[in-house]
Enzyme design. Structure first.
Site, PDB file in Angstrom:
ATOM      1  N   ALA A 174     -40.178   3.491 -13.327  1.00  0.00           N
ATOM      2  CA  ALA A 174     -41.560   3.544 -13.828  1.00  0.00           C
ATOM      3  C   ALA A 174     -42.335   2.316 -13.363  1.00  0.00           C
ATOM      4  O   ALA A 174     -43.460   2.429 -12.847  1.00  0.00           O
ATOM      5  CB  ALA A 174     -41.557   3.638 -15.351  1.00  0.00           C
TER       6      ALA A 174
ATOM      7  N   ALA B  50     -33.173  13.195  -9.401  1.00  0.00           N
ATOM      8  CA  ALA B  50     -33.685  14.474  -8.895  1.00  0.00           C
ATOM      9  C   ALA B  50     -35.158  14.586  -9.251  1.00  0.00           C
ATOM     10  O   ALA B  50     -35.590  14.142 -10.308  1.00  0.00           O
ATOM     11  CB  ALA B  50     -32.907  15.630  -9.512  1.00  0.00           C
TER      12      ALA B  50
ATOM     13  N   LYS C 112     -34.205  18.882  -1.878  1.00  0.00           N
ATOM     14  CA  LYS C 112     -33.901  19.738  -3.037  1.00  0.00           C
ATOM     15  C   LYS C 112     -34.836  20.950  -3.000  1.00  0.00           C
ATOM     16  O   LYS C 112     -36.055  20.795  -2.946  1.00  0.00           O
ATOM     17  CB  LYS C 112     -34.121  18.927  -4.317  1.00  0.00           C
ATOM     18  CG  LYS C 112     -34.012  19.756  -5.582  1.00  0.00           C
ATOM     19  CD  LYS C 112     -34.218  18.919  -6.833  1.00  0.00           C
ATOM     20  CE  LYS C 112     -34.305  19.799  -8.061  1.00  0.00           C
ATOM     21  NZ  LYS C 112     -34.692  19.059  -9.264  1.00  0.00           N
TER      22      LYS C 112
ATOM     23  N   PRO D 176     -35.877  28.446  -8.157  1.00  0.00           N
ATOM     24  CA  PRO D 176     -36.333  27.900  -6.870  1.00  0.00           C
ATOM     25  C   PRO D 176     -37.675  27.181  -6.992  1.00  0.00           C
ATOM     26  O   PRO D 176     -38.466  27.459  -7.899  1.00  0.00           O
ATOM     27  CB  PRO D 176     -36.525  29.162  -6.031  1.00  0.00           C
ATOM     28  CG  PRO D 176     -36.936  30.211  -7.029  1.00  0.00           C
ATOM     29  CD  PRO D 176     -36.285  29.844  -8.345  1.00  0.00           C
TER      30      PRO D 176
ATOM     31  N   VAL E  59     -39.469 -12.764 -24.356  1.00  0.00           N
ATOM     32  CA  VAL E  59     -38.882 -12.949 -25.685  1.00  0.00           C
ATOM     33  C   VAL E  59     -39.914 -12.779 -26.804  1.00  0.00           C
ATOM     34  O   VAL E  59     -39.557 -12.680 -27.973  1.00  0.00           O
ATOM     35  CB  VAL E  59     -38.193 -14.340 -25.818  1.00  0.00           C
ATOM     36  CG1 VAL E  59     -36.922 -14.375 -24.983  1.00  0.00           C
ATOM     37  CG2 VAL E  59     -39.140 -15.471 -25.432  1.00  0.00           C
TER      38      VAL E  59
ATOM     39  N   THR F 216     -37.907  16.167 -14.815  1.00  0.00           N
ATOM     40  CA  THR F 216     -39.336  16.020 -15.081  1.00  0.00           C
ATOM     41  C   THR F 216     -39.788  14.595 -15.398  1.00  0.00           C
ATOM     42  O   THR F 216     -41.000  14.334 -15.419  1.00  0.00           O
ATOM     43  CB  THR F 216     -39.731  16.935 -16.251  1.00  0.00           C
ATOM     44  OG1 THR F 216     -38.716  16.880 -17.254  1.00  0.00           O
ATOM     45  CG2 THR F 216     -39.897  18.364 -15.789  1.00  0.00           C
TER      46      THR F 216
ATOM     47  N   ILE G  79     -39.543  11.600 -13.835  1.00  0.00           N
ATOM     48  CA  ILE G  79     -40.232  10.853 -12.770  1.00  0.00           C
ATOM     49  C   ILE G  79     -41.611  11.485 -12.548  1.00  0.00           C
ATOM     50  O   ILE G  79     -42.605  10.797 -12.323  1.00  0.00           O
ATOM     51  CB  ILE G  79     -39.384  10.820 -11.478  1.00  0.00           C
ATOM     52  CG1 ILE G  79     -38.125   9.982 -11.745  1.00  0.00           C
ATOM     53  CG2 ILE G  79     -40.171  10.278 -10.297  1.00  0.00           C
ATOM     54  CD1 ILE G  79     -37.063  10.053 -10.669  1.00  0.00           C
TER      55      ILE G  79
HETATM   56  C1  LIG Z   1     -29.175  10.416 -18.288  1.00  0.00           C
HETATM   57  C2  LIG Z   1     -30.500  10.435 -17.615  1.00  0.00           C
HETATM   58  C3  LIG Z   1     -30.686  11.200 -16.463  1.00  0.00           C
HETATM   59  C4  LIG Z   1     -31.935  11.238 -15.862  1.00  0.00           C
HETATM   60  N1  LIG Z   1     -32.147  12.031 -14.767  1.00  0.00           N
HETATM   61  C5  LIG Z   1     -33.394  12.169 -14.274  1.00  0.00           C
HETATM   62  C6  LIG Z   1     -33.671  13.003 -13.176  1.00  0.00           C
HETATM   63  O1  LIG Z   1     -32.776  13.600 -12.577  1.00  0.00           O
HETATM   64  N2  LIG Z   1     -34.938  13.112 -12.758  1.00  0.00           N
HETATM   65  C7  LIG Z   1     -35.966  12.442 -13.358  1.00  0.00           C
HETATM   66  O2  LIG Z   1     -37.125  12.625 -12.982  1.00  0.00           O
HETATM   67  N3  LIG Z   1     -35.725  11.581 -14.355  1.00  0.00           N
HETATM   68  C8  LIG Z   1     -34.483  11.432 -14.832  1.00  0.00           C
HETATM   69  N4  LIG Z   1     -34.240  10.572 -15.850  1.00  0.00           N
HETATM   70  C9  LIG Z   1     -35.301   9.710 -16.312  1.00  0.00           C
HETATM   71  C10 LIG Z   1     -35.442   8.514 -15.394  1.00  0.00           C
HETATM   72  O3  LIG Z   1     -34.209   7.855 -15.279  1.00  0.00           O
HETATM   73  C11 LIG Z   1     -36.451   7.559 -15.945  1.00  0.00           C
HETATM   74  O4  LIG Z   1     -37.647   8.246 -16.145  1.00  0.00           O
HETATM   75  C12 LIG Z   1     -36.709   6.459 -14.988  1.00  0.00           C
HETATM   76  O5  LIG Z   1     -35.544   5.845 -14.602  1.00  0.00           O
HETATM   77  C13 LIG Z   1     -37.645   5.457 -15.580  1.00  0.00           C
HETATM   78  O6  LIG Z   1     -36.996   4.495 -16.299  1.00  0.00           O
HETATM   79  P1  LIG Z   1     -37.869   3.277 -16.754  1.00  0.00           P
HETATM   80  O7  LIG Z   1     -38.377   2.585 -15.544  1.00  0.00           O
HETATM   81  O8  LIG Z   1     -38.861   3.769 -17.743  1.00  0.00           O
HETATM   82  O9  LIG Z   1     -36.849   2.374 -17.570  1.00  0.00           O
HETATM   83  P2  LIG Z   1     -35.647   1.430 -17.084  1.00  0.00           P
HETATM   84  O10 LIG Z   1     -35.016   1.883 -15.846  1.00  0.00           O
HETATM   85  O11 LIG Z   1     -34.783   1.261 -18.300  1.00  0.00           O
HETATM   86  O12 LIG Z   1     -36.341   0.039 -16.768  1.00  0.00           O
HETATM   87  C14 LIG Z   1     -36.727  -0.853 -17.772  1.00  0.00           C
HETATM   88  C15 LIG Z   1     -37.155  -2.167 -17.151  1.00  0.00           C
HETATM   89  O13 LIG Z   1     -37.680  -3.003 -18.168  1.00  0.00           O
HETATM   90  C16 LIG Z   1     -37.139  -4.290 -18.021  1.00  0.00           C
HETATM   91  N5  LIG Z   1     -37.123  -4.953 -19.330  1.00  0.00           N
HETATM   92  C17 LIG Z   1     -36.794  -4.422 -20.515  1.00  0.00           C
HETATM   93  N6  LIG Z   1     -36.870  -5.361 -21.489  1.00  0.00           N
HETATM   94  C18 LIG Z   1     -37.292  -6.501 -20.887  1.00  0.00           C
HETATM   95  C19 LIG Z   1     -37.554  -7.826 -21.349  1.00  0.00           C
HETATM   96  N7  LIG Z   1     -37.394  -8.180 -22.623  1.00  0.00           N
HETATM   97  N8  LIG Z   1     -37.953  -8.726 -20.452  1.00  0.00           N
HETATM   98  C20 LIG Z   1     -38.112  -8.413 -19.144  1.00  0.00           C
HETATM   99  N9  LIG Z   1     -37.872  -7.180 -18.656  1.00  0.00           N
HETATM  100  C21 LIG Z   1     -37.460  -6.242 -19.513  1.00  0.00           C
HETATM  101  C22 LIG Z   1     -35.745  -4.048 -17.465  1.00  0.00           C
HETATM  102  O14 LIG Z   1     -35.244  -5.196 -16.841  1.00  0.00           O
HETATM  103  C23 LIG Z   1     -36.035  -2.927 -16.483  1.00  0.00           C
HETATM  104  O15 LIG Z   1     -36.495  -3.489 -15.278  1.00  0.00           O
HETATM  105  C24 LIG Z   1     -32.991  10.489 -16.427  1.00  0.00           C
HETATM  106  C25 LIG Z   1     -32.773   9.688 -17.545  1.00  0.00           C
HETATM  107  C26 LIG Z   1     -31.551   9.661 -18.152  1.00  0.00           C
HETATM  108  C27 LIG Z   1     -31.353   8.793 -19.361  1.00  0.00           C
END
Ligand SMILES: Cc1cc2nc3c(=O)[nH]c(=O)nc-3n(C[C@H](O)[C@H](O)[C@H](O)COP(=O)(O)OP(=O)(O)OC[C@H]3O[C@@H](n4cnc5c(N)ncnc54)[C@H](O)[C@@H]3O)c2cc1C
Length: 519
Positions: free
Chosen positions: A20, A55, A83, A101, A191, A349, A351
């Site tokens: 994200a 994905a 895909k 599909p 923090v 969904t 991403i």
């Molecule tokens: C099991 C699973 C399977 C998935 N499969 C898919 C898929 O196939 N297709 C799809 O579209 N989506 C999928 N997703 C969703 C997808 O993984 C997430 O939407 C995507 O990875 C976004 O994650 P994020 O960036 O929101 O969070 P994260 O990857 O958790 O990133 C969080 C960030 O915040 C930072 N952070 C947190 N706290 C602090 C702090 N106190 N100080 C500094 N930095 C901090 C961390 O260091 C990290 O950089 C899946 C999710 C899960 C759980």
């Protein structure tokens, strides 16, 4: 200088460097390179990223194009593959499979949806599976792929595709892009979140080393913890576990099968389901399950018993609560990614929802007055998008013949949202389904899952009867033969990848955990 300009956002602070955070940073770098808006991204290597999410669905191509990415370079950097849809195994009943599909079934004839003719014909004679009337499904079935270029004509033009990629490499790739576009990265742990005592907005965050990072607009990409949107602003969370009871996942990479299939596989198990996502260098796998119905040990055993090859790591556990942050945008904080909600990855969904939030942020980009009209519109849109995805995912669990476990008995008989019940009822009578307002999934998707999971409608649209029987049957058969012929003539995905990656051979995959960890 106009009054409007006096309120311009000067500094955007993105909290989090997962998928994200870096998708958002890349978009801000690309579109707000206006000479006065600075973007910084804070991430903590110690905390790390969730590192799953591999994905996608076809609109990701729009995101890549928006950023001006070269698709081959992107696939190379992320070890990506193509895909064409999702192979659903054991969802209707054990031993049954169907394909959801990308793209479309056939094409409309005189304004009538193709599937209506299919239903009409099926009421009269045995018919091939509906997937035989879809270009993407036919290519996927034989492991074929070629990229339809801008000049492509039907039926190749109808072969919609998305990507599988390595989530960690994707974040790295977008980081380089963002930094080149002027985004500043700050490493370290936040923090404390400092709130303005007068208006309750976030003024700044304090880092572990004492540094204070201030900003005008904060984008919370901190993952499930929702550092700003929840921990600081206490926005609240809408829990959807009564509809989607899965609350855990275990992810593990394994050695690839000899050929890379151009689709995701989702296999239903006794109390959950398992994904399989082939990448160039490894295969991503995971099981999603409900701790109410399956122990962690059973989940690990099921996951490991259903891999294509040797596991390359220990399974990694992720806890989650399905639902949505009550407001995606609260005060001067916008939540994206896992901090704004989570729906299990059955239709890939999440991403896409990040991409959607970015697109709407750009469409409604605020100034420092943070006007209610802009914020409300954003929140209304994101709510509708999340609920649309939620309903489509619930459908996969509700509409099943499975009665072999407490889990399936529970989901098959549970109450569902009224809006979904109405959609299912409408389909059940005459196979009608419509794409409305913010719906992400179109007619093909609903038809694929409805027919795939057991809802054969009572009738079909009478308008389909207005066309000549033999002409319709002939046109359908012609389409089916054309899809087959074109699919047969395509290269395999392995051949196509080798060609665009500039290799003579398909990618070399590690064969043992040792080879894997030495990469
Ligand atoms: C099991 C699973 C399977 C998935 N499969 C898919 C898929 O196939 N297709 C799809 O579209 N989506 C999928 N997703 C969703 C997808 O993984 C997430 O939407 C995507 O990875 C976004 O994650 P994020 O960036 O929101 O969070 P994260 O990857 O958790 O990133 C969080 C960030 O915040 C930072 N952070 C947190 N706290 C602090 C702090 N106190 N100080 C500094 N930095 C901090 C961390 O260091 C990290 O950089 C899946 C999710 C899960 C759980």
């Amino acid at each position: 200088m106009s009054g409007n300009e006096d309120h311009r956002i000067r500094k955007i602070v993105i909290v989090g460097g997962g998928t994200a955070g870096w998708m958002c940073a890349a978009a801000m770098g690309r579109f707000l390179n206006n000479g006065y808006t600075e973007t910084v991204l804070i991430e903590s290597e110690e905390i790390g990223i969730v590192g799953v999410g591999e994905a996608t669905i076809p609109p990701i191509q729009t995101f890549n194009r928006m950023l001006g990415l070269n698709e081959n370079e992107f696939l190379h950097a992320t070890q990506g593959t193509f895909k064409l849809g999702i192979d659903f195994v054991n969802w209707r009943r054990i031993g049954h499979r169907y394909f959801h599909p990308f793209g479309v079934y056939g094409h409309e004839i005189h304004g009538v949806n193709f599937h209506q003719f299919y239903l009409r014909e099926a009421a009269r004679r045995p018919m091939p599976d509906i997937s035989e009337y879809c270009m993407s499904a036919m290519a996927a079935r034989s492991g074929k792929f070629a990229r339809p270029g801008p000049e492509a004509k039907p039926p190749l033009k109808d072969m919609f595709y998305a990507f599988h990629f390595d989530a960690s490499l994707y974040a790295k790739y977008l980081r380089s892009y963002s930094e080149a576009a002027g985004v500043t990265r700050i490493e370290g742990k936040i923090v404390e979140t400092m709130l303005n005592p007068e208006n309750g907005n976030v003024d700044a965050v304090r880092m572990e080393n004492g540094n204070v990072i201030d900003g005008d607009l904060f984008i919370d990409c901190s993952g499930f913890r929702g550092l700003l949107i929840e921990q600081a602003l206490e926005t609240g969370y809408e829990d959807w576990t009564h509809w989607l009871p899965n609350d855990r996942a275990l992810a593990v990479p394994c050695v690839n099968a000899p050929t890379l299939t151009p689709y995701t596989r989702a296999t239903a198990h006794r109390a959950g389901w398992q994904w399989r996502i082939p990448l160039q260098h490894r295969c991503g796998n995971g099981i999603v399950y409900s701790s109410r119905f399956l122990s962690d040990d059973e989940a690990v055993a099921t996951l490991l018993a259903n891999l294509d090859g040797e596991a390359l790591d220990e399974p990694r556990k992720v806890f989650f609560q399905t639902g949505r942050r009550k407001l995606s945008w609260n005060r001067n904080v916008i939540a994206m990614g896992l901090s704004s909600g989570f729906i299990e990855p059955l239709e890939s969904t999440s991403i896409h929802l990040i991409q959607t939030a970015i697109a709407w942020l750009l469409a409604l980009f605020p100034d420092r007055r943070f006007l209610d009209a802009e914020r409300d519109e954003f929140n209304r849109t994101m709510k509708a998008k999340y609920e649309d995805v939620r309903n489509f995912i619930i459908l996969h669990f509700k509409l099943t013949e499975r009665d072999d476990s407490d889990y399936w008995n529970h989901v098959r008989t549970m109450e569902i949202p009224e809006s979904l019940a109405a959609t299912m009822e409408l389909f059940h009578t005459k196979g009608r389904t419509f794409r409305e307002g913010y719906d992400l999934f179109g007619i093909t998707s609903w038809v694929a899952v409805m027919l795939g999971q057991a809802d054969w409608p009572d009738g079909y649209d009478p308008v389909a009867d207005a066309l000549d029987d033999s002409k319709v049957a002939e046109a359908m058969e012609h389409l089916r033969q054309t899809y087959k012929r074109v699919a047969d003539g395509l290269p395999t995905q392995d051949q196509f990848l080798a060609q665009i990656m500039g290799r003579d051979q398909p990618p070399a995959v590690p064969q043992t955990p040792a080879e894997w960890s030495s990469r």
